[in-house]
Write an enzyme that holds these catalytic residues in place. Structure first.
Site, short mmCIF file in Angstrom:
data_model
loop_
_atom_site.label_atom_id
_atom_site.label_comp_id
_atom_site.label_asym_id
_atom_site.label_seq_id
_atom_site.Cartn_x
_atom_site.Cartn_y
_atom_site.Cartn_z
N ASN A 1 6.30 0.24 -2.22
CA ASN A 1 5.64 1.19 -3.12
C ASN A 1 6.41 2.50 -3.00
OD1 ASN A 1 4.05 3.37 -4.07
ND2 ASN A 1 2.20 2.13 -3.94
N GLU B 1 4.34 1.51 -8.23
CA GLU B 1 4.18 2.94 -8.55
C GLU B 1 5.50 3.59 -8.96
OE1 GLU B 1 0.84 5.48 -7.33
OE2 GLU B 1 1.15 4.57 -5.36
N ASP C 1 1.75 -3.91 -3.02
CA ASP C 1 0.77 -3.01 -2.40
C ASP C 1 -0.61 -3.55 -2.74
OD1 ASP C 1 -0.92 -1.03 -1.62
OD2 ASP C 1 0.00 0.57 -2.79
N ASN D 1 -3.41 -2.53 -1.20
CA ASN D 1 -4.44 -1.52 -0.94
C ASN D 1 -5.62 -2.09 -0.15
OD1 ASN D 1 -3.81 1.21 -1.73
ND2 ASN D 1 -3.67 0.47 -3.83
N ASP E 1 0.54 -3.25 2.64
CA ASP E 1 1.58 -3.88 1.83
C ASP E 1 1.91 -5.23 2.46
OD1 ASP E 1 2.66 -1.48 -0.06
OD2 ASP E 1 2.08 -0.73 1.93
N ASP F 1 5.13 7.54 0.55
CA ASP F 1 4.13 7.43 1.64
C ASP F 1 4.07 6.00 2.19
OD1 ASP F 1 3.08 6.87 -0.88
OD2 ASP F 1 1.12 7.77 -0.48
N HIS F 2 4.75 5.05 1.53
CA HIS F 2 4.83 3.66 2.00
C HIS F 2 6.22 3.34 2.54
CE1 HIS F 2 1.14 2.04 -0.13
NE2 HIS F 2 1.29 3.20 -0.73
#
Length: 255
Positions: A7, A34, A145, A147, A216, A245-246
């Site tokens: 991501n 994303e 991802d 989530n 993930d 951030d991933h």
DNA sequence: ATGGTGGCGCGGCCA
């Protein structure tokens, strides 16, 4: 053969990281989530220059997925068949013998919210879709991802996160139901460092303190799972300037 | 400590 997911939280910002990473790691397939850009803006030329084919399904500001592959991607399909949703979160393709389904599962925002309901409903539709795909493809990877942190050992502070979005029981049950269709978590096939995560909030120095979640995943059909030789999180890119951030997750397969 | 950061795009949403 290596298959990875990442991501990137805006491909416009992260393109240099992605190009460096594929050159260094040489995955056969890399699924991105994303991308946050419309198809007209997609940096196809730069990616081709790095030696990859690419297919993508973009949207303005939010969501957006792409599949990079060394070999040609065939039978490409964006979205979940029969589910007409403007949110660009799913893309499937066949590369060699492997069917790849790249997903950006809705975040869900907060337990009980409208977005949370959307997430749970969306996961049921994904499950039906994957059931169909598994009927047609022996070697299938469902990755991206999700989530969802599958269990408490995928959470830096399970007490703090108990019942919260990304960790709630309905979400975990939905993920388990998806796995029960005939998938396996490639990461847990192997011994891993305790406190292995794939996402860390930008706030409160979460990465430095390793306050993260493992959300993930690379899920594999039985025949692909049998050939899985390794699976790792690469924290390297999370340490760079202006990181996603991933962190990327990569699995290696025999053949 | 009830905040904090980052992306998009220029106010407020989303993660």
């Amino acid at each position: 053969m290596k298959i990875a997911t990442w991501n990137v939280n805006s491909l416009r910002v992260r393109l240099p990281h992605v190009l460096d990473w594929v050159v260094d790691n040489q995955p056969e397939i890399l699924c991105l989530q994303e991308t946050k850009m419309v198809n007209e803006d997609f940096p196809e030329a730069e990616i081709r220059q790095a030696g990859y084919n690419v297919v993508y399904s973009g949207q303005k500001t939010y969501n957006g997925v792409a599949i990079l592959s060394r070999m040609h991607a065939r039978d490409v399909f964006a979205g979940i068949p029969g589910n007409d949703d403007p949110q660009r979160r799913v893309m499937a393709a066949t590369v060699g013998k492997v069917r790849v389904v790249n997903v950006y599962v809705p975040n869900g925002q907060e337990v009980g919210s409208e977005k949370y309901r959307y997430k749970l409903d969306w996961l049921v539709k994904l499950e039906e879709y994957i059931q169909t795909e598994l009927g047609e493809h022996q070697e299938l990877a469902l990755l991206g991802d999700f989530n969802i942190a599958p269990t408490d050992r995928d959470v830096h502070d399970p007490v703090l996160w108990r019942g919260k979005v990304l960790c709630s029981e309905p979400e975990r049950k939905a993920l388990q139901a998806l796995v029960d269709v005939g998938l396996n978590d490639s990461f847990r096939k192997f011994e891993q460092e305790p406190e292995s995560f794939t996402w860390w909030d930008y706030r409160a120095a979460a990465f430095r303190r390793n306050r993260g979640l493992r959300i993930d995943h690379i899920l594999c059909s039985d025949s692909l799972y049998t050939r899985c030789l390794a699976c790792h999180v690469d924290k390297g890119p999370r340490k760079l300037e202006r990181p996603s951030d991933h962190a990327p997750v990569m699995a290696e397969f025999e053949g």
